[in-house]
Enzyme design. Sequence first.
Site, PDB file in Angstrom:
ATOM      1  N   ASP A  11     -58.441 -18.949-153.262  1.00 30.63           N
ATOM      2  CA  ASP A  11     -58.406 -19.147-154.717  1.00 30.63           C
ATOM      3  C   ASP A  11     -59.171 -20.441-155.016  1.00 30.63           C
ATOM      4  O   ASP A  11     -59.800 -21.018-154.114  1.00 30.63           O
ATOM      5  CB  ASP A  11     -56.957 -19.150-155.254  1.00 30.63           C
ATOM      6  CG  ASP A  11     -56.186 -20.410-154.898  1.00 30.63           C
ATOM      7  OD1 ASP A  11     -56.682 -21.226-154.099  1.00 30.63           O
ATOM      8  OD2 ASP A  11     -55.065 -20.577-155.425  1.00 30.63           O
ATOM      9  N   CYS A  68     -55.548 -21.361-149.907  1.00 21.85           N
ATOM     10  CA  CYS A  68     -55.250 -21.800-151.274  1.00 21.85           C
ATOM     11  C   CYS A  68     -54.930 -23.293-151.195  1.00 21.85           C
ATOM     12  O   CYS A  68     -55.262 -23.939-150.202  1.00 21.85           O
ATOM     13  CB  CYS A  68     -54.148 -20.959-151.917  1.00 21.85           C
ATOM     14  SG  CYS A  68     -52.542 -21.006-151.112  1.00 21.85           S
ATOM     15  N   HIS A 101     -47.928 -15.652-129.435  1.00 18.14           N
ATOM     16  CA  HIS A 101     -46.566 -15.112-129.536  1.00 18.14           C
ATOM     17  C   HIS A 101     -46.399 -14.104-130.676  1.00 18.14           C
ATOM     18  O   HIS A 101     -45.607 -13.164-130.552  1.00 18.14           O
ATOM     19  CB  HIS A 101     -45.558 -16.251-129.757  1.00 18.14           C
ATOM     20  CG  HIS A 101     -45.410 -17.153-128.574  1.00 18.14           C
ATOM     21  ND1 HIS A 101     -44.341 -18.000-128.403  1.00 18.14           N
ATOM     22  CD2 HIS A 101     -46.200 -17.339-127.472  1.00 18.14           C
ATOM     23  CE1 HIS A 101     -44.486 -18.674-127.267  1.00 18.14           C
ATOM     24  NE2 HIS A 101     -45.602 -18.290-126.697  1.00 18.14           N
ATOM     25  N   HIS A 136     -43.411 -10.728-125.909  1.00 19.55           N
ATOM     26  CA  HIS A 136     -43.779 -10.992-127.304  1.00 19.55           C
ATOM     27  C   HIS A 136     -44.135  -9.700-128.034  1.00 19.55           C
ATOM     28  O   HIS A 136     -43.919  -9.568-129.226  1.00 19.55           O
ATOM     29  CB  HIS A 136     -44.939 -11.989-127.367  1.00 19.55           C
ATOM     30  CG  HIS A 136     -44.589 -13.309-126.744  1.00 19.55           C
ATOM     31  ND1 HIS A 136     -43.587 -14.098-127.238  1.00 19.55           N
ATOM     32  CD2 HIS A 136     -45.086 -13.941-125.649  1.00 19.55           C
ATOM     33  CE1 HIS A 136     -43.481 -15.186-126.477  1.00 19.55           C
ATOM     34  NE2 HIS A 136     -44.365 -15.100-125.506  1.00 19.55           N
TER      35      HIS A 136
HETATM   36  C1  RB5 Z   1     -53.199 -23.410-157.434  1.00 20.77           C
HETATM   37  O1  RB5 Z   1     -53.037 -24.505-158.245  1.00 20.77           O
HETATM   38  C2  RB5 Z   1     -52.143 -23.409-156.332  1.00 20.77           C
HETATM   39  O2  RB5 Z   1     -50.893 -23.126-156.866  1.00 20.77           O
HETATM   40  C3  RB5 Z   1     -52.513 -22.437-155.245  1.00 20.77           C
HETATM   41  O3  RB5 Z   1     -53.765 -22.744-154.726  1.00 20.77           O
HETATM   42  C4  RB5 Z   1     -51.599 -22.376-154.030  1.00 20.77           C
HETATM   43  O4  RB5 Z   1     -51.342 -23.652-153.519  1.00 20.77           O
HETATM   44  C5  RB5 Z   1     -50.397 -21.550-154.171  1.00 20.77           C
HETATM   45  O5  RB5 Z   1     -49.580 -21.427-153.256  1.00 20.77           O
END
Ligand code: RB5
Length: 145
Positions: A11, A68, A101, A136
């Site tokens: 993202d 993210c 694992h 595992h």
């Molecule tokens: C975006 O601001 C943020 O919430 C996203 O990148 C992430 O960390 C969500 O878990």
Amino acid sequence: MENLKIAIGADHGGFRLKEKIIEYLREKNVEFKDFGTFDEESCNYPDIAKKVSLEVATGNFNKGILICGTGIGMSIVANKTKGIRAALCADTFSAKASRAHNNANILCLGQRVTGEGLALEILDTWLNSSFESGRHKTRVDMIEC
Ligand code: RB5
């Protein structure tokens, strides 16, 4: 790292690290497809996580990378897809163990948590570690039952 086909996505909170990882994959001649996002405009991590997870779960790609801000949102969403074992890693020990694992098939990283140098070491460790199988495998098989 033979026969690797990686689906990668991020993202806006992971966009910059995704671009660094793509540079690394190109340098190592690793086949990959970028599922976005393609800039730092705000977007919703579940959209990207679902796309990448589906591609890995259906076998179009054998591994995935999701980034993210923290890696938490991506890992929560990815692990809801049947067949996905997503590991959020912020250290190389966990990266190796998640392959050895847990046979993790998606690596999640947090751009706001893990610096670029360490993130690339985590990725390198993860890609170069193999599932140990044996006891595992019994446990990993139990996940889907
Ligand atoms: C975006 O601001 C943020 O919430 C996203 O990148 C992430 O960390 C969500 O878990």
